[in-house]
Motif scaffolding. Structure first.
Motif, PDB file in Angstrom:
ATOM      1  N   ARG A 324       0.418  -1.009  -0.263  1.00  0.00           N
ATOM      2  CA  ARG A 324      -0.182  -0.236  -0.063  1.00  0.00           C
ATOM      3  C   ARG A 324       0.926   0.971  -0.001  1.00  0.00           C
ATOM      4  N   TYR A 325       0.487   2.319  -0.222  1.00  0.00           N
ATOM      5  CA  TYR A 325       0.765   3.692  -0.041  1.00  0.00           C
ATOM      6  C   TYR A 325       1.339   3.632   1.343  1.00  0.00           C
ATOM      7  N   PRO A 326       1.981   4.209   1.710  1.00  0.00           N
ATOM      8  CA  PRO A 326       2.390   4.649   3.027  1.00  0.00           C
ATOM      9  C   PRO A 326       1.153   6.004   4.095  1.00  0.00           C
ATOM     10  N   ARG A 327       0.408   4.945   5.501  1.00  0.00           N
ATOM     11  CA  ARG A 327      -0.380   5.778   6.356  1.00  0.00           C
ATOM     12  C   ARG A 327       0.744   7.042   5.889  1.00  0.00           C
ATOM     13  N   LEU A 328      -0.387   8.107   5.621  1.00  0.00           N
ATOM     14  CA  LEU A 328      -0.885   9.013   5.724  1.00  0.00           C
ATOM     15  C   LEU A 328      -1.360   9.863   7.296  1.00  0.00           C
ATOM     16  N   GLU A 329      -0.965  10.968   7.680  1.00  0.00           N
ATOM     17  CA  GLU A 329      -1.637  11.166   8.985  1.00  0.00           C
ATOM     18  C   GLU A 329      -1.478  12.719   9.069  1.00  0.00           C
ATOM     19  N   PRO A 330      -2.981  13.133   8.554  1.00  0.00           N
ATOM     20  CA  PRO A 330      -3.234  14.613   8.433  1.00  0.00           C
ATOM     21  C   PRO A 330      -2.747  15.332   9.690  1.00  0.00           C
ATOM     22  N   VAL A 353      -7.717  25.566   5.110  1.00  0.00           N
ATOM     23  CA  VAL A 353      -7.437  23.996   5.636  1.00  0.00           C
ATOM     24  C   VAL A 353      -7.556  22.755   4.266  1.00  0.00           C
ATOM     25  N   TYR A 354      -5.972  22.248   3.758  1.00  0.00           N
ATOM     26  CA  TYR A 354      -6.052  21.854   2.939  1.00  0.00           C
ATOM     27  C   TYR A 354      -6.095  20.402   3.151  1.00  0.00           C
ATOM     28  N   HIS A 355      -7.746  19.560   2.725  1.00  0.00           N
ATOM     29  CA  HIS A 355      -7.636  18.005   2.788  1.00  0.00           C
ATOM     30  C   HIS A 355      -6.937  17.503   2.239  1.00  0.00           C
ATOM     31  N   PRO A 356      -6.699  16.364   1.815  1.00  0.00           N
ATOM     32  CA  PRO A 356      -6.651  15.324   2.788  1.00  0.00           C
ATOM     33  C   PRO A 356      -5.357  15.558   4.076  1.00  0.00           C
ATOM     34  N   TYR A 357      -4.449  16.483   3.242  1.00  0.00           N
ATOM     35  CA  TYR A 357      -3.270  17.086   4.451  1.00  0.00           C
ATOM     36  C   TYR A 357      -3.444  16.798   5.201  1.00  0.00           C
ATOM     37  N   GLU A 358      -4.047  17.837   5.602  1.00  0.00           N
ATOM     38  CA  GLU A 358      -4.586  18.530   6.714  1.00  0.00           C
ATOM     39  C   GLU A 358      -6.103  18.104   7.436  1.00  0.00           C
ATOM     40  N   SER A 359      -6.460  17.855   8.499  1.00  0.00           N
ATOM     41  CA  SER A 359      -7.424  17.094   9.233  1.00  0.00           C
ATOM     42  C   SER A 359      -8.356  17.687   9.121  1.00  0.00           C
ATOM     43  N   PHE A 360      -9.708  16.887   8.798  1.00  0.00           N
ATOM     44  CA  PHE A 360     -10.991  16.985   8.763  1.00  0.00           C
ATOM     45  C   PHE A 360     -11.191  17.727  10.236  1.00  0.00           C
ATOM     46  N   ASP A 361     -10.303  16.809  11.590  1.00  0.00           N
ATOM     47  CA  ASP A 361     -11.057  17.037  13.033  1.00  0.00           C
ATOM     48  C   ASP A 361     -11.061  18.450  13.271  1.00  0.00           C
ATOM     49  N   VAL A 362     -10.661  19.510  12.120  1.00  0.00           N
ATOM     50  CA  VAL A 362     -10.534  20.983  12.551  1.00  0.00           C
ATOM     51  C   VAL A 362     -11.660  21.487  12.488  1.00  0.00           C
ATOM     52  N   VAL A 363     -12.741  20.817  11.258  1.00  0.00           N
ATOM     53  CA  VAL A 363     -14.212  21.403  11.658  1.00  0.00           C
ATOM     54  C   VAL A 363     -15.038  20.337  12.034  1.00  0.00           C
ATOM     55  N   CYS A 364     -14.750  19.435  12.661  1.00  0.00           N
ATOM     56  CA  CYS A 364     -16.077  18.871  13.952  1.00  0.00           C
ATOM     57  C   CYS A 364     -14.926  19.698  14.706  1.00  0.00           C
ATOM     58  N   GLN A 685       0.415  15.633  -5.448  1.00  0.00           N
ATOM     59  CA  GLN A 685      -0.186  14.913  -4.085  1.00  0.00           C
ATOM     60  C   GLN A 685       1.087  14.684  -3.193  1.00  0.00           C
ATOM     61  N   PHE A 686       1.929  13.991  -3.695  1.00  0.00           N
ATOM     62  CA  PHE A 686       2.642  13.580  -3.018  1.00  0.00           C
ATOM     63  C   PHE A 686       3.444  15.144  -2.400  1.00  0.00           C
ATOM     64  N   GLU A 687       3.973  16.031  -2.708  1.00  0.00           N
ATOM     65  CA  GLU A 687       4.846  17.033  -2.825  1.00  0.00           C
ATOM     66  C   GLU A 687       3.440  18.244  -2.038  1.00  0.00           C
ATOM     67  N   ALA A 688       2.041  17.548  -2.031  1.00  0.00           N
ATOM     68  CA  ALA A 688       0.881  18.696  -1.621  1.00  0.00           C
ATOM     69  C   ALA A 688       1.058  18.349   0.236  1.00  0.00           C
ATOM     70  N   GLN A 689       2.026  17.220   0.507  1.00  0.00           N
ATOM     71  CA  GLN A 689       1.999  16.947   1.557  1.00  0.00           C
ATOM     72  C   GLN A 689       2.414  17.734   2.839  1.00  0.00           C
ATOM     73  N   ARG A 690       3.757  18.848   1.601  1.00  0.00           N
ATOM     74  CA  ARG A 690       3.785  19.638   2.573  1.00  0.00           C
ATOM     75  C   ARG A 690       3.362  21.167   2.744  1.00  0.00           C
ATOM     76  N   ILE A 691       2.258  20.592   2.735  1.00  0.00           N
ATOM     77  CA  ILE A 691       1.164  22.177   2.878  1.00  0.00           C
ATOM     78  C   ILE A 691       1.399  22.436   4.434  1.00  0.00           C
ATOM     79  N   VAL A 692       1.801  22.445   5.758  1.00  0.00           N
ATOM     80  CA  VAL A 692       1.917  22.415   6.412  1.00  0.00           C
ATOM     81  C   VAL A 692       3.153  23.151   6.945  1.00  0.00           C
ATOM     82  N   THR A 693       4.798  23.182   5.998  1.00  0.00           N
ATOM     83  CA  THR A 693       5.600  23.452   6.054  1.00  0.00           C
ATOM     84  C   THR A 693       5.367  25.064   5.211  1.00  0.00           C
ATOM     85  N   TRP A 694       4.282  24.902   4.107  1.00  0.00           N
ATOM     86  CA  TRP A 694       4.064  26.291   3.607  1.00  0.00           C
ATOM     87  C   TRP A 694       3.494  27.443   4.294  1.00  0.00           C
ATOM     88  N   LYS A 695       2.756  27.060   4.943  1.00  0.00           N
ATOM     89  CA  LYS A 695       2.191  27.522   5.888  1.00  0.00           C
ATOM     90  C   LYS A 695       2.777  28.642   6.389  1.00  0.00           C
TER      91      LYS A 695
END
Length: 701
Positions: A324-330, A353-364, A685-695
């Motif tokens: 499988r793909y490595p697990r993504l932890e938002p 917030v950019y999903h799924p790289y950032e967690s939907f938990d923030v909406v909940c 999509q792999f590069e987008a996992q750095r979203i938190v760093t960009w922000k």
């Protein structure tokens, strides 16, 4: 119109536009390519193969069903792409037939690859005596009690065959009958509430995992249901029926009850497609074709019918993570990760917030905090597709029970989620929420949440708008963008929008929003026209638009006009695209690309250069006729300069992807990235996992 002009118009239609349904087939082919891509992990390839099947099921039960209805009604007019229903259906069936053949060829290849990894699809005949004994026990204890053989003869009419359910057609002779006697016929439904793929107890000293299909196990024991008869053939089949709802909304006194009735009628929808396994008995096939009046829409399947079961297989093998793909932890959005009070944080700044790289938990978390905050006066939100165990719905119910004003605009007509949404609507009403089913004739597809809070300086509105549904499950699988803001202008527009959805309100002159069907199309056409004017005047001009589908002729024609004016236009369209790029004299400055990868690209983002002062919009809407004219949709500007830059960066990633992007050519075909792309591989999509760093403010990249 002269005959020559008609011919010219028809030739232009086929030259300038790609048919929506044929374009969709090309999209599903791109999904199939992911299953064929050797660089994709094996269990992920199996998952893509499953998605091809479920995509095709919906396409057949809705789009092909609609074309079939047009044929039955004698409709022969050409659409704007130059196709009559008859000609289009012929091409669809030919192309989907080839796709299915290719899909099953891929299935056989992947089955061999899985076997090398110790995951084996086996046949009852290949089991050891001990395994057969254990499977016999499983059949008699769990399967046999729920089976119902249904004979078809003069006294017993053909039973109802449910859409997209698997059945066995059983052709029999009475014991002692001559082989040339007319056979007997029965069907057996393969229980959909039992696992389709059954794990076989392991062989002695073996770590291999073996599976048998439920229908194969039933076939092995078929004689237990037909004492005194000899089965001469047992053949799997599946019927697809028309699943589109036809509602008389204006005449319905209670929309919820009307939809419930229509869902029951869906069981009797007209047959659209019949799938039969290769080698199907001719007598049984004639029986089915006569009963269903199916004509030529018969697919012969060289393998197990309906590969959607592979999705569960992919998720049910805990010891095969290397496939499988490595697990993504938002990541939790950094702006809010230390915040004890989300309202206080959102007063200081807007948050993207950019999903799924950032967690939907923030909406909940935001909704749950609002539900428990004594200063919150009202919560209003739209619900289109909600997960099966929704924390959002539970929080809304708690808020209503605590005495807050809670309004939920629930879309009962969300295709294939109707029953779930009816259940949620009833649960919310029971808790004391105001549940609204939207406006007559319109689906509510906008994604918006409004919280009204009493604060020291008066009432303040907090708003969340998004490109995707309020669904924590799909938020882990789809790429979507959400915006939190306490901007008063956006807050005022949000209040007016809910007033329009729940009450009587005259059309509004929106301060920030674009809203369909009222003015979104007009606003978009105006924004495109402005870019054309700027280009003609020598001012900076550019359009970047990311969406799922582009099929509205007026939008396509307006983009052609802008291209002729010299506007550079870059379109990122995941699925259907009726526009042809790169056509001399029409679309020379337009490029179209589609990104199909691990996550479903779902965000709708629109960028307009605006003479050097760029505007960026998030939207729930694709550029399709149904979205722009028959749905309540929303597009909202991103006003914060830093967040705007983040959104532009998301667009830029898709535009520079040269691994999973396909480029649409003028002839309607998609090809991998060209040599003009950057030499270094870039997978968006792999590069987008750095979203938190960009922000983070200290990011200088």
């Amino acid at each position: 119109m002269s005959k020559w002009t008609q011919q010219q118009t028809q030739t232009q239609a086929k030259t300038m536009y790609i048919n929506r349904d044929l374009s969709w087939i090309e999209f599903n082919r791109r999904v199939l390519e992911e299953a064929q891509d050797g660089s994709t992990p094996l269990l992920e390839r199996i998952k893509f193969l499953s998605i091809v099947s479920t995509n095709l099921d919906e396409f057949m039960s809705v789009r092909v069903a609609g074309i079939t209805d047009q044929l039955k009604a004698g409709y022969a007019k050409k659409d704007f792409t130059g196709y009559t229903p008859e000609g289009l259906l012929r091409r669809i069936m030919k192309r989907t037939g080839k796709m299915v053949q290719e899909q099953y060829k891929t299935f056989r290849e992947l089955s061999r690859a899985l076997a090398k990894e110790g995951i084996i699809f086996t046949d009852n005949a290949d089991l050891t005596p001990n395994q057969k004994k254990l499977m016999d026990h499983y059949f008699h204890d769990y399967v046999f009690p729920v089976l119902t053989p249904m004979a078809v003869d003069q006294s017993r009419p053909f039973p109802l065959v449910h859409s997209l359910n698997l059945y066995l057609a059983v052709t029999l002779l009475r014991e002692g009958d001559a082989p040339d006697e007319e056979p007997y016929f029965a069907i057996v439904q393969v229980p959909s509430n039992l696992p389709r793929l059954i794990k076989v107890p392991a062989r002695a000293n073996s770590v291999k995992q073996e599976f048998v299909l439920l229908e194969d196990l039933i076939e092995t024991h078929i004689r237990t249901m037909f004492a005194g008869y000899v089965p001469i053939s047992v053949d799997p089949f599946r019927l697809t029926r028309n699943a589109d709802l036809t509602l008389d909304e204006e005449g319905a006194e209670d929309l919820l009850e009307e939809i419930e009735k229509e869902l029951k009628r869906r069981r009797w929808g007209s047959p659209v497609r019949l799938e039969v396994q290769k080698g199907f008995h001719p007598y049984a096939l004639d029986m089915l074709k006569e009963e269903f009046e199916i004509g030529e829409n018969v697919f012969e399947i060289d393998g197990p019918i309906d590969l959607s079961y592979l999705m569960k297989l992919s998720a049910s093998l805990p010891d095969f993570d290397h496939l499988r793909y490595p697990r993504l932890e938002p990541a939790y959005p950094y702006e809010l990760e230390e915040a004890d009070d989300l309202f206080e944080a959102l007063r200081r700044q807007d948050v993207l917030v950019y999903h799924p790289y950032e967690s939907f938990d923030v909406v909940c978390d935001f909704i749950e905090q609002a539900a428990g905050d004594p200063d919150v006066m009202a919560i209003k939100m739209t619900l289109y597709r909600v997960s099966g165990n929704s924390t959002i719905v539970s929080a809304l119910a708690r808020a209503a029970e605590a005495g807050k004003q809670v309004t939920a605009v629930v879309e009962l007509k969300a295709r294939f989620d109707e029953e779930r949404n009816i259940a949620w609507a009833r649960q919310l009403e029971k808790a004391g929420c105001h549940v609204v089913y939207g406006l007559v004739g319109l689906k509510t597809h906008a994604k918006i949440l409004l919280v009204v809070r009493q604060e020291q300086d008066g009432l303040r509105r907090y708003v969340h708008v998004g490109t995707g549904n309020y669904n924590d499950n799909t938020a882990r699988l789809y790429t979507d963008v959400g915006l939190f803001t306490s901007n008063p202008v956006i807050g005022e527009d949000a209040s007016v929008l809910f007033n329009e959805m729940t009450g009587y309100s005259a059309p509004h002159d929106w301060q920030a929003f674009g809203v369909a069907p009222a003015d979104m199309k007009t606003k978009l056409l105006g924004l495109i026209a402005r870019e054309a004017e700027n280009a003609a005047a020598g001012r900076p001009a550019r359009i970047i638009a990311k969406m799922n589908s582009l099929s509205n002729q007026e939008m396509v024609d307006k983009l052609y006009e802008a291209s002729r004016a010299g506007v550079p236009i870059e379109l990122i369209v995941r699925g259907v695209c009726c526009l042809k790029p790169g056509v001399p004299g029409y679309s020379e400055t337009i490029s179209v690309r589609s990104v199909v990868d691990r996550f479903l690209e779902h965000s709708r983002i629109f960028y307009f250069e605006n003479g050097g002062d760029p505007e960026v919009w998030l939207s729930s809407s694709d550029w399709m006729t149904r979205n722009l004219t028959r749905r309540i949709e929303l597009m909202c500007p991103v006003l914060d300069p830093r967040l705007k830059e983040t959104v532009i960066r998301i667009l830029r990633l898709s535009l520079t992807d040269n691994v999973k992007a396909r480029i649409l050519t003028p002839n309607g075909q998609y090809v991998r990235g060209t040599a003009e792309e950057p030499a270094a591989p870039l997978r968006s999509q792999f590069e987008a996992q750095r979203i938190v760093t960009w922000k983070r403010p200290n990011d200088s990249a």
